[in-house]
Every structure is written in C-alpha cells, then in structure tokens.
Design a protein around this motif. Structure first.
Motif, PDB file in Angstrom:
ATOM      1  N   MET A   1       0.877  -1.221  -0.056  1.00 41.10           N
ATOM      2  CA  MET A   1      -0.011  -0.044   0.113  1.00 41.10           C
ATOM      3  C   MET A   1       0.930   1.281   0.143  1.00 41.10           C
ATOM      4  N   HIS A   2       0.459   2.039  -0.866  1.00 37.42           N
ATOM      5  CA  HIS A   2       1.311   3.486  -0.807  1.00 37.42           C
ATOM      6  C   HIS A   2       0.718   4.476   0.238  1.00 37.42           C
ATOM      7  N   ARG A   3       1.439   4.982   0.997  1.00 38.15           N
ATOM      8  CA  ARG A   3       0.748   5.691   2.043  1.00 38.15           C
ATOM      9  C   ARG A   3       0.225   7.234   1.436  1.00 38.15           C
ATOM     10  N   SER A   4       0.774   7.595   0.402  1.00 33.66           N
ATOM     11  CA  SER A   4       0.419   8.750  -0.115  1.00 33.66           C
ATOM     12  C   SER A   4      -1.047   8.694  -0.658  1.00 33.66           C
ATOM     13  N   ALA A   5      -1.652   7.458  -0.849  1.00 35.17           N
ATOM     14  CA  ALA A   5      -3.025   7.366  -1.305  1.00 35.17           C
ATOM     15  C   ALA A   5      -3.982   7.846  -0.301  1.00 35.17           C
ATOM     16  N   LEU A   6      -3.465   8.135   0.815  1.00 40.29           N
ATOM     17  CA  LEU A   6      -4.594   8.619   1.855  1.00 40.29           C
ATOM     18  C   LEU A   6      -4.267   9.949   1.926  1.00 40.29           C
ATOM     19  N   GLY A   7      -3.567  10.626   1.026  1.00 44.48           N
ATOM     20  CA  GLY A   7      -3.409  12.198   1.447  1.00 44.48           C
ATOM     21  C   GLY A   7      -2.115  12.738   2.030  1.00 44.48           C
ATOM     22  N   ALA A   8      -1.590  13.616   1.677  1.00 50.95           N
ATOM     23  CA  ALA A   8      -0.229  14.333   2.094  1.00 50.95           C
ATOM     24  C   ALA A   8      -0.152  14.175   3.604  1.00 50.95           C
ATOM     25  N   GLY A   9       0.915  13.247   4.147  1.00 45.75           N
ATOM     26  CA  GLY A   9       1.318  13.582   5.465  1.00 45.75           C
ATOM     27  C   GLY A   9       0.351  12.507   6.538  1.00 45.75           C
ATOM     28  N   ALA A  10      -0.373  11.741   5.839  1.00 46.12           N
ATOM     29  CA  ALA A  10      -1.375  10.647   6.718  1.00 46.12           C
ATOM     30  C   ALA A  10      -0.502   9.933   7.428  1.00 46.12           C
ATOM     31  N   LEU A  11       0.493   9.689   7.111  1.00 49.58           N
ATOM     32  CA  LEU A  11       1.353   8.555   7.673  1.00 49.58           C
ATOM     33  C   LEU A  11       2.756   9.070   7.671  1.00 49.58           C
ATOM     34  N   SER A  12       3.544   8.780   8.746  1.00 42.89           N
ATOM     35  CA  SER A  12       5.165   9.105   8.580  1.00 42.89           C
ATOM     36  C   SER A  12       5.803   7.933   8.230  1.00 42.89           C
ATOM     37  N   ASP A  13       7.417   8.029   7.724  1.00 38.05           N
ATOM     38  CA  ASP A  13       8.184   7.207   7.420  1.00 38.05           C
ATOM     39  C   ASP A  13       8.362   6.352   8.866  1.00 38.05           C
ATOM     40  N   ASP A  14       8.452   7.041   9.727  1.00 42.23           N
ATOM     41  CA  ASP A  14       8.514   6.435  11.198  1.00 42.23           C
ATOM     42  C   ASP A  14       7.483   5.305  11.413  1.00 42.23           C
ATOM     43  N   VAL A  33      -8.620  -3.158   4.717  1.00 46.96           N
ATOM     44  CA  VAL A  33      -8.305  -1.911   3.941  1.00 46.96           C
ATOM     45  C   VAL A  33      -9.716  -1.977   3.053  1.00 46.96           C
ATOM     46  N   ALA A  34     -10.254  -0.599   2.672  1.00 48.34           N
ATOM     47  CA  ALA A  34     -11.333  -0.357   1.985  1.00 48.34           C
ATOM     48  C   ALA A  34     -10.756   0.071   0.346  1.00 48.34           C
ATOM     49  N   ARG A  35     -11.453  -0.561  -0.414  1.00 47.28           N
ATOM     50  CA  ARG A  35     -11.035  -0.403  -1.785  1.00 47.28           C
ATOM     51  C   ARG A  35     -12.363   0.047  -2.660  1.00 47.28           C
ATOM     52  N   GLU A  36     -11.903   0.925  -3.592  1.00 49.01           N
ATOM     53  CA  GLU A  36     -13.019   1.382  -4.759  1.00 49.01           C
ATOM     54  C   GLU A  36     -12.275   1.480  -6.028  1.00 49.01           C
ATOM     55  N   GLU A  37     -12.988   0.535  -6.739  1.00 45.96           N
ATOM     56  CA  GLU A  37     -12.441   0.692  -8.216  1.00 45.96           C
ATOM     57  C   GLU A  37     -10.909   0.181  -8.167  1.00 45.96           C
ATOM     58  N   GLY A  38     -10.366  -0.588  -7.611  1.00 45.64           N
ATOM     59  CA  GLY A  38      -9.112  -1.021  -7.146  1.00 45.64           C
ATOM     60  C   GLY A  38      -8.135  -0.208  -6.588  1.00 45.64           C
ATOM     61  N   GLY A  42      -9.298   3.620   2.098  1.00 42.67           N
ATOM     62  CA  GLY A  42      -8.881   3.824   3.490  1.00 42.67           C
ATOM     63  C   GLY A  42      -8.409   2.603   4.028  1.00 42.67           C
ATOM     64  N   PHE A  43      -8.184   2.603   5.624  1.00 43.03           N
ATOM     65  CA  PHE A  43      -7.710   1.488   5.966  1.00 43.03           C
ATOM     66  C   PHE A  43      -7.847   1.590   7.644  1.00 43.03           C
ATOM     67  N   ALA A  44      -7.912   0.792   8.305  1.00 44.06           N
ATOM     68  CA  ALA A  44      -7.967   0.779   9.862  1.00 44.06           C
ATOM     69  C   ALA A  44      -7.339  -0.457  10.410  1.00 44.06           C
ATOM     70  N   TYR A  45      -6.856  -0.298  11.460  1.00 49.53           N
ATOM     71  CA  TYR A  45      -6.220  -1.329  12.382  1.00 49.53           C
ATOM     72  C   TYR A  45      -6.181  -1.296  13.822  1.00 49.53           C
ATOM     73  N   HIS A  83      -7.615   5.701   8.702  1.00 48.88           N
ATOM     74  CA  HIS A  83      -7.628   6.767   7.775  1.00 48.88           C
ATOM     75  C   HIS A  83      -8.393   6.512   6.599  1.00 48.88           C
ATOM     76  N   VAL A  84      -8.960   7.597   6.018  1.00 48.04           N
ATOM     77  CA  VAL A  84      -9.916   7.581   4.891  1.00 48.04           C
ATOM     78  C   VAL A  84      -9.216   8.477   3.712  1.00 48.04           C
ATOM     79  N   ARG A  85      -9.233   8.176   2.590  1.00 50.25           N
ATOM     80  CA  ARG A  85      -8.679   9.362   1.771  1.00 50.25           C
ATOM     81  C   ARG A  85      -9.279  10.539   1.550  1.00 50.25           C
ATOM     82  N   PRO A  86      -8.855  11.782   1.882  1.00 51.46           N
ATOM     83  CA  PRO A  86      -9.677  13.073   2.077  1.00 51.46           C
ATOM     84  C   PRO A  86     -10.811  13.141   1.055  1.00 51.46           C
ATOM     85  N   SER A  87     -10.561  12.878  -0.143  1.00 51.98           N
ATOM     86  CA  SER A  87     -11.611  12.872  -1.283  1.00 51.98           C
ATOM     87  C   SER A  87     -12.747  11.863  -1.079  1.00 51.98           C
TER      88      SER A  87
END
Length: 156
Positions: A1-14, A33-38, A42-45, A83-87
C-alpha cells in the motif's frame, strides 16, 4: 500500500518502518483496507491493548481508577489507526471500516484516542457511539489528545 494514497502527511516514515511492523506482532492484530475501483480509499487497524504498552500506559495515567477498571483492566481492543482518503471522506467508508474492525475482534470494549482539536474526528466518533473519557497528554511534541471508549456487543 502506498501511504500517499491517503493524502499528504497521513502517515510518517517512522510509522511505516517501525511502528506498523511492531504493531503487527501484537495479539489479535487486525488490519482492514477499503478499496473502490481497485484503489485504496481507506484503512483501519488495531490489536489487544495491555499495560506495559506505551499507549495503554499513557491513557491509564489520564483516566481515573474507575475508568481504568472499566476500560483498560479487562482485555480491550485498541483502535490504532483509521484513515480515509480525503476525497472519499463523509461517504461512510470510515464508519464501515470501524464497524468491521470492531466486529472482527474478540473483546467487549474498545478504546482509541484522537486529537482534541479535531472537531471532524470527534463528531465522527460521537456519531459512531464512542464515549469521550478525558484528555490525554502524550508528552512533548504531541498535540492535545482525547481518550474515547465504546462497549461492544457481547462476544462469544
């Protein structure tokens, strides 16, 4: 999963390099993980919390002995990230992820924390039946947080 998929700054490298791998080793670890059209929308854990863990101990210092007995002393589930993608926010994805996370874990209570100043997050959790327990100070470098809890349906 690419972290930028959830918006800038959603999750840190740490988080990606250190926290998530450590969290995966915790009891009852669950990652959805929630997916829409591939695409990831969003995700939760979360996992079973316990004294001796940084977050649980921080929350315990903020709660009364009665609150600790009710929410932390029995085995409890800790919602660590949601986290859910801002859009895609305000479309029910976060509520569905949270409901599925809570349905699939084994405990009858769950706890989490959110930033005190986030009106949107506080409204989201209130809408989903979470009780605000009190303010939490995670120490220098952290904004003010709020501990929340929710009783869940009886577990088998």
């Amino acid at each position: 999963m690419h972290r930028s998929a959830l918006g800038a700054g959603a999750l840190s490298d740490d988080w990606a390099q250190h926290r998530l791998p450590r969290h995966r080793e915790r009891g009852d670890f669950l990652f959805l993980v929630a997916r829409e059209e591939g695409r990831i929308s969003g995700f939760a854990y979360g996992y079973t919390g316990a004294y001796g863990q940084w977050w649980t101990d921080s929350i315990a210092r903020a709660l009364t002995p009665e609150q600790c007995a009710a929410w932390l002393d029995p085995p409890h589930f800790e919602v660590v990230e949601l986290h859910v993608r801002p859009s895609r926010q305000r479309g029910g994805i976060g509520s569905r992820l949270l409901a599925q996370l809570l349905t699939r874990q084994p405990h009858d209570r769950a706890v989490l924390s959110t930033q005190t100043g986030s009106r949107k997050a506080r409204e989201f959790y209130a809408k989903n039946g979470w009780l605000e327990l009190g303010d939490v100070d995670f120490g220098p470098g952290y904004p003010p947080y709020l501990a929340l809890a929710k009783r869940l349906d009886s577990r088998p």
